[in-house]
Design a protein around this motif. Structure first.
Motif, mmCIF file in Angstrom:
data_model
loop_
_atom_site.group_PDB
_atom_site.id
_atom_site.type_symbol
_atom_site.label_atom_id
_atom_site.label_comp_id
_atom_site.label_asym_id
_atom_site.label_seq_id
_atom_site.Cartn_x
_atom_site.Cartn_y
_atom_site.Cartn_z
ATOM 1 N N THR A 192 0.840 -1.201 0.000
ATOM 2 C CA THR A 192 0.000 0.000 0.000
ATOM 3 C C THR A 192 0.874 1.249 0.000
ATOM 4 O O THR A 192 1.797 1.366 0.810
ATOM 5 N N TYR B 85 1.236 5.493 0.266
ATOM 6 C CA TYR B 85 0.615 6.626 0.935
ATOM 7 C C TYR B 85 1.237 7.920 0.414
ATOM 8 O O TYR B 85 2.470 8.021 0.293
ATOM 9 N N SER C 213 -3.023 3.062 -5.553
ATOM 10 C CA SER C 213 -2.730 3.058 -4.115
ATOM 11 C C SER C 213 -2.077 1.763 -3.667
ATOM 12 O O SER C 213 -1.531 1.690 -2.561
#
Length: 308
Positions: A281, A283, A299
């Motif tokens: 993931t 960010y 993402s």
């Protein structure tokens, strides 16, 4: 006929003068404004209230006296000696009785003071305590639909504030009076007064505000490096793809100066190992000032952990 007309005009003027004389000889009540000025201020004292104010006085007198108050300079300012009415602790008060006497002294002897508003005059001061604080605007500044506010400049950007010590300590910023401008496209230059209470003095008490606009543009920034955090020594995290892509909205002039290094995209090694995720993931932790609606193109990405 010309002679009769001139005779008519003569007697008309004569009767008008006679009527005006009788009318102005009657007694009337009328409200007039009289300036009030604090005098004899010591050198080490700074008035935080206004040095000159205005009181409203209802006067009863003959019509011609009332006319002279309204249309001539027969309203000299009332001088309030600083020391005579100083109560200490940073303020002074002229009571209703004393204020009425000062008003009567400034008017004609025949004039009767019916009422004075406000009933008393107050002034506040300190002994020069002041500090510089920044200025900020308040209100509603809403540009046209396809534009946004890219920058706001103040001239000056800070002001000197004089106030009683207890209030001075609590003042961190001075705001402008509420501004209301909508649907504008070009740069605004506004002369703003600064909002503050009566017992606070602000120098200067107005500023120039410059509001710059720019055209909203959707843009995509590619080739943004993906940085890994909480990565132990001897480990390497490889992502596929190795670079991130961010979609955002910004001003046309700002977009030309942006670089991939201005954005920060991270992957957390600790999160990957703790949750045993099949995908990594990403960010978006930082975007440059002025950027809005920033989102990652993807993402989650594939990853590989290697030993060095």
């Amino acid at each position: 006929m010309n002679k009769q007309f001139l005779v008519f005009i003569f007697f008309l003027l004569l009767s008008s003068i006679f009527w005006l004389t009788l009318t102005l000889n009657e007694s009337y009540e009328h409200e007039i404004q009289i300036p009030v000025h604090v005098t004899g201020i010591p050198r080490n004292v700074v008035l935080t209230s206004r040095e000159t104010d205005t009181i409203r006085v209802t006067v009863r007198d003959k019509g011609w006296i009332i006319m002279s108050y309204l249309y001539t300079d027969k309203r000299p300012p009332i001088a309030i000696p600083f020391k005579n009415y100083d109560r200490g602790k940073g303020y002074g008060i002229v009571g209703s009785t004393e204020l009425k006497k000062l008003v009567e002294q400034a008017l004609e002897v025949s004039s009767k003071v019916v009422s004075v508003k406000p009933e008393q005059v107050e002034y506040s001061y300190n002994n020069g305590q002041q500090k510089r604080v920044p200025v900020r605007w308040t209100g509603h500044l809403i540009p046209d639909q396809l534009f946004f506010i890219s920058q706001v400049l103040y001239s000056p950007d800070s002001v000197s504030v004089y106030a009683p010590k207890d209030k001075l300590d609590s003042i961190q910023v001075i705001y402008t009076e509420p501004l209301n401008q909508t649907n504008f496209r070009d740069t605004l230059c506004i002369n703003c007064r600064l909002a503050h209470t009566a017992d606070i003095k602000v120098v200067p008490d107005h500023i120039q505000l410059y509001v710059y606009t720019d055209v909203l543009t959707e843009e995509t920034m590619s080739n943004i490096p993906i940085q890994c955090i909480n990565l132990p020594e001897g480990k390497v995290l490889r992502t596929f793809p190795t670079k991130a892509k961010v979609h955002f909205v910004a001003g046309a002039s700002q977009i030309r100066s942006l670089r991939p290094e201005d954005f920060l995209v991270i992957a957390d090694y600790k999160e990957i190992t703790e949750k045993s995720q099949e995908k990594c993931t990403l960010y978006l932790r930082h975007v440059p000032a002025g950027i809005s609606r920033a989102t990652l193109d993807a993402s989650q990405v594939d990853y590989l952990i290697e030993e060095e």
